[in-house]
Design a protein around this motif. Structure first.
Motif, short mmCIF file in Angstrom:
data_model
loop_
_atom_site.label_atom_id
_atom_site.label_comp_id
_atom_site.label_asym_id
_atom_site.label_seq_id
_atom_site.Cartn_x
_atom_site.Cartn_y
_atom_site.Cartn_z
N PRO A 91 -12.96 -12.62 40.39
CA PRO A 91 -13.67 -11.78 40.91
C PRO A 91 -13.56 -10.50 40.16
O PRO A 91 -12.92 -10.75 39.02
CB PRO A 91 -12.98 -11.55 42.49
CG PRO A 91 -11.54 -11.69 42.13
CD PRO A 91 -11.75 -12.93 41.04
N SER A 92 -14.44 -9.42 40.23
CA SER A 92 -14.64 -8.26 39.45
C SER A 92 -13.16 -7.61 39.71
O SER A 92 -12.45 -7.62 40.80
CB SER A 92 -15.57 -7.28 39.95
OG SER A 92 -15.34 -6.10 39.42
N GLU A 93 -12.67 -6.85 38.54
CA GLU A 93 -11.33 -6.29 38.48
C GLU A 93 -11.42 -5.11 39.73
O GLU A 93 -10.49 -4.66 39.82
CB GLU A 93 -10.99 -5.79 37.16
CG GLU A 93 -12.10 -4.78 36.27
CD GLU A 93 -13.32 -5.83 35.92
OE1 GLU A 93 -13.52 -6.82 35.99
OE2 GLU A 93 -13.85 -5.07 34.97
N VAL B 279 -16.68 -19.34 38.54
CA VAL B 279 -17.35 -18.50 39.30
C VAL B 279 -17.05 -16.97 38.86
O VAL B 279 -15.84 -16.54 38.94
CB VAL B 279 -17.24 -18.70 40.86
CG1 VAL B 279 -18.13 -17.57 41.63
CG2 VAL B 279 -17.55 -20.17 41.51
N ILE B 280 -17.97 -16.14 38.43
CA ILE B 280 -17.51 -14.95 37.75
C ILE B 280 -18.19 -14.01 38.70
O ILE B 280 -19.63 -14.20 38.53
CB ILE B 280 -17.88 -14.78 36.36
CG1 ILE B 280 -16.80 -15.59 35.59
CG2 ILE B 280 -17.20 -13.35 35.95
CD1 ILE B 280 -16.87 -15.73 34.27
N SER B 281 -17.77 -13.16 39.39
CA SER B 281 -18.67 -12.21 40.28
C SER B 281 -18.24 -10.73 40.07
O SER B 281 -17.47 -10.28 39.60
CB SER B 281 -18.37 -12.78 41.73
OG SER B 281 -16.96 -12.57 42.13
N GLY C 126 -13.05 -8.45 31.96
CA GLY C 126 -13.94 -9.52 31.29
C GLY C 126 -13.49 -9.84 29.78
O GLY C 126 -12.73 -10.67 29.68
N PRO C 127 -13.90 -8.84 28.87
CA PRO C 127 -13.27 -9.36 27.51
C PRO C 127 -11.80 -9.23 27.23
O PRO C 127 -11.19 -8.48 27.93
CB PRO C 127 -14.14 -8.08 26.66
CG PRO C 127 -15.05 -7.30 27.65
CD PRO C 127 -14.72 -7.71 28.97
N ASP C 128 -11.35 -10.15 26.38
CA ASP C 128 -9.98 -10.35 26.34
C ASP C 128 -9.17 -10.51 27.28
O ASP C 128 -7.96 -10.18 27.51
CB ASP C 128 -9.71 -9.18 25.45
CG ASP C 128 -10.08 -9.21 24.06
OD1 ASP C 128 -10.31 -10.26 23.34
OD2 ASP C 128 -10.37 -8.10 23.49
N TRP D 196 -18.80 -6.36 41.39
CA TRP D 196 -17.84 -5.62 42.31
C TRP D 196 -18.88 -5.24 43.45
O TRP D 196 -18.49 -4.58 44.55
CB TRP D 196 -17.47 -4.36 41.81
CG TRP D 196 -18.26 -3.62 40.86
CD1 TRP D 196 -18.06 -3.69 39.53
CD2 TRP D 196 -19.20 -2.59 41.19
NE1 TRP D 196 -19.06 -3.09 39.07
CE2 TRP D 196 -19.87 -2.31 39.74
CE3 TRP D 196 -19.69 -2.10 42.45
CZ2 TRP D 196 -20.68 -1.46 40.02
CZ3 TRP D 196 -20.72 -1.23 42.15
CH2 TRP D 196 -21.25 -0.85 41.17
N ASN D 197 -20.21 -5.35 43.53
CA ASN D 197 -21.05 -4.60 44.28
C ASN D 197 -21.12 -4.97 45.63
O ASN D 197 -21.29 -4.04 46.58
CB ASN D 197 -22.65 -4.14 43.40
CG ASN D 197 -23.24 -5.77 43.41
OD1 ASN D 197 -22.76 -6.54 42.93
ND2 ASN D 197 -24.49 -5.51 43.92
N LEU D 198 -21.10 -6.55 45.85
CA LEU D 198 -21.07 -6.96 47.30
C LEU D 198 -20.15 -7.97 47.10
O LEU D 198 -20.35 -9.28 46.89
CB LEU D 198 -22.35 -7.62 47.69
CG LEU D 198 -23.44 -6.56 47.91
CD1 LEU D 198 -25.01 -7.05 48.03
CD2 LEU D 198 -23.08 -5.56 49.07
N GLU E 263 -27.14 -14.49 37.94
CA GLU E 263 -28.18 -13.49 38.59
C GLU E 263 -27.57 -12.28 38.07
O GLU E 263 -26.46 -11.75 38.15
CB GLU E 263 -27.45 -13.74 40.24
CG GLU E 263 -27.95 -14.93 40.80
CD GLU E 263 -27.46 -15.40 42.15
OE1 GLU E 263 -26.72 -14.54 42.88
OE2 GLU E 263 -28.16 -16.26 42.60
N LEU E 264 -28.78 -11.68 37.46
CA LEU E 264 -28.50 -10.43 36.78
C LEU E 264 -29.06 -9.27 37.05
O LEU E 264 -29.22 -9.02 38.39
CB LEU E 264 -28.85 -10.56 35.07
CG LEU E 264 -28.30 -11.97 34.75
CD1 LEU E 264 -28.82 -12.60 32.95
CD2 LEU E 264 -26.91 -12.02 34.62
N GLY E 265 -29.17 -8.22 36.13
CA GLY E 265 -29.41 -6.83 36.47
C GLY E 265 -30.96 -6.86 36.96
O GLY E 265 -31.71 -7.65 36.87
#
Ligand code: NAD
Length: 500
Positions: free
Chosen positions: A193-195, A164-166, A225-227, A168-170, A268-270
């Protein structure tokens, strides 16, 4: 004391910040690399976060794999529903801690964190508990070639290990929207979760630990995300599915990684969502609705309207009323009485939003209100605030009309016919959500049916029923989640055919 005085006092007290750790195989894990979690109200560091290296992510995936062969996946829906309810109760029991976590990471108004973010985090667990406790299955009766009766019935098994990768907005709302159904269907989870927003996810891991789920059923890895943790998780050959919410470009990168192992993906994208206001709309309701749909959470909701189309006879009046409402929006501390808007999530994100404010001017936009950075004369000037902004005068071909800005900003254009409005709404690479404001019932149905979006709201915005399909068309996503659509994604469906 004012909120700023309270903050100044706690800063002067020199309190050390907490360390947020990863949660792997039922244990709290410290890693060598740390990063700062910064509050966007005043730029202070609210916590240090342990970044998961590849070994930590792999250990989390292995723990989830072991747990996926244990009691969690094998037990019945009633037992899992009870566990989900314990998690919901656990969040409710620490409601104020979760509110503080969301507010500390994002600077959003406290009233929003209470009524939306944390409330929905709880509701996500309760609604999927209810759903699995009552869900049945399908059965198809038929006849074989020799005339014998045949029964087909459908079973759902867990997928296994779900990444599950989420974003930061909610933070809590979107993380639990995926973790709850994944667990409900008997999967084991590795969540990243988001950094930008690690705090509520860490509290969630504490709640899940206290709820007594077996070790390895839920694992939490922090990082970028990357690396970093996001890439290590999404490129691992040892997960069975990835569910992701975030930018379309990131979704595309993750999809390429998932293609290697033909893994299940849900994205679920932009968005570049439109609101269409017809001259027959309830004017005041439409103005209030577009104010909400453009500026809620400082415009950092994937469902926010960045393109507003208004029928020409009411265009001038509508822009004036929207601007009046926009100018009244109060930017303040999250706990200030009457606050409407906090800062953006970070300075990096503010730079991006401000670059679009500059681009809009270059592209020939008229700035109706806002367009810059507010000045407070206190420590909030170190924060990531931007003014809510309304533009007019851009052609639909402008980059500001085609690219997602993800800030408190909308552009308002006039239109002359229903057909024109529909065509302009659909002239977008994105297709997440749309709004229609009208009192004409036939028009409401006709226009809504023509939107090339996964979600359409008529005379409302962000009114959610968790049983309904949620997701986007075009660049806005892949698949649908919500209610039984989530149950479908988070399970391996088998058909069993029996000749009687
Ligand atoms: P983002 O894509 O930058 O990051 C989202 C998550 O992916 C983060 O946890 C990040 O660390 C991780 N990530 C980034 N690059 C990665 C990679 N290469 N591999 C693996 N993981 C990676 O998105 P964001 O800026 O956090 O969120 C804002 C975006 O999310 C906006 O585009 C918004 O529209 C979208 N969004 C969509 C929905 C929806 O339901 N459709 C909901 C909320 C947000």
């Amino acid at each position: 004391t004012s909120p700023s005085a309270t903050r100044a006092a706690s800063a002067a007290a020199g309190q050390s910040v907490p360390l947020l750790r990863c949660f792997v195989d039922g244990a709290w894990v410290e890693t060598g690399r740390r990063f700062d979690n910064v509050n966007p109200v005043d730029g202070r560091v609210v916590s240090r976060v342990c970044e998961a290296d590849r070994q930590t992510v792999d250990a989390a995936i292995q723990a989830a794999r072991r747990a996926s062969r244990g009691i969690w996946a094998r037990q019945g829906a009633v037992e899992r529903a009870a566990a989900l309810r314990r998690i919901a109760d656990g969040i409710e029991g620490r409601f104020d801690d979760f509110v503080a976590a969301e507010v500390g990471d994002t600077g959003r108004p406290v009233h929003q964190a209470r009524s939306l973010d944390v409330a929905r985090g709880i509701a996500n667990f309760r609604s999927f508990a209810d759903l699995i406790a009552t869900a049945g299955s399908e059965m198809f009766e038929g006849t074989a070639a020799d005339g014998a009766k045949v029964l087909n019935y459908v079973t759902r098994k867990p997928l296994g290990v779900v990444g599950v990768i989420s974003p930061w907005n909610l933070p809590l709302l979107l993380l639990t929207w995926k973790v709850a159904p994944a667990l409900a269907m008997g999967n084991c989870v590795v969540a990243k979760p988001s950094e930008e927003t690690p705090s509520s996810a860490t509290l969630l891991a504490e709640v899940i630990e206290a709820a007594g789920l077996p070790p390895g059923v839920f694992n939490l890895v922090h990082g970028f995300g990357p690396d970093s943790a996001g890439q290590f998780l999404s490129t691992s050959p040892h997960i069975d599915a990835i569910t992701f919410t975030g930018e379309s470009r990131t979704g595309s990168t993750i999809m390429k990684a998932a293609a290697e192992g033909v893994k299940e993906v849900s994205f679920e994208l932009g968005g570049k969502n439109a609101a269409v206001v017809f001259a027959d709309a309830d004017f005041d309701a439409a103005v209030a609705g577009v104010l909400r749909s453009s500026f809620t959470n400082s415009g950092q909701v994937c469902l926010c309207s960045e393109r507003v189309y208004v029928e020409r006879p009411i265009f001038e009046r509508f822009v004036a009323a929207l601007a009046a409402g926009c100018e009244k929006l109060r930017l303040d501390y999250p706990d200030a009485p009457g606050v409407d808007m906090g800062p953006l999530v970070s300075h990096t994100h503010r730079d991006k939003v401000l670059s679009y404010y500059a681009l809009a001017r270059e592209e020939g936009a008229t700035v109706v209100c806002g367009g810059g950075v507010p000045s407070f004369g206190d420590e909030r000037d170190q924060g990531a605030y931007v003014q809510p902004t309304i533009f007019t005068g851009l052609p639909d071909s402008a980059r500001c009309m085609r690219e997602e800005i993800f800030g408190p900003v909308c552009h308002v254009s006039p239109f002359d016919s229903e057909e024109e409005a529909v065509a302009r709404v659909n002239d977008s690479a994105y297709g997440l959500a749309g709004c229609v404001w009208t009192t004409n019932l036939s028009r409401a149905h006709r226009v809504a049916a023509q939107f090339e979006t996964g979600i359409v709201w008529v005379n409302t915005w962000f009114t959610r029923d968790l049983r309904t399909p949620f997701g986007g068309a075009k660049l806005s996503g892949l698949g649908r989640e919500g209610g039984r659509y989530s149950l479908d994604f988070y399970s391996e469906i088998s058909n069993i055919c029996i000749k009687i």
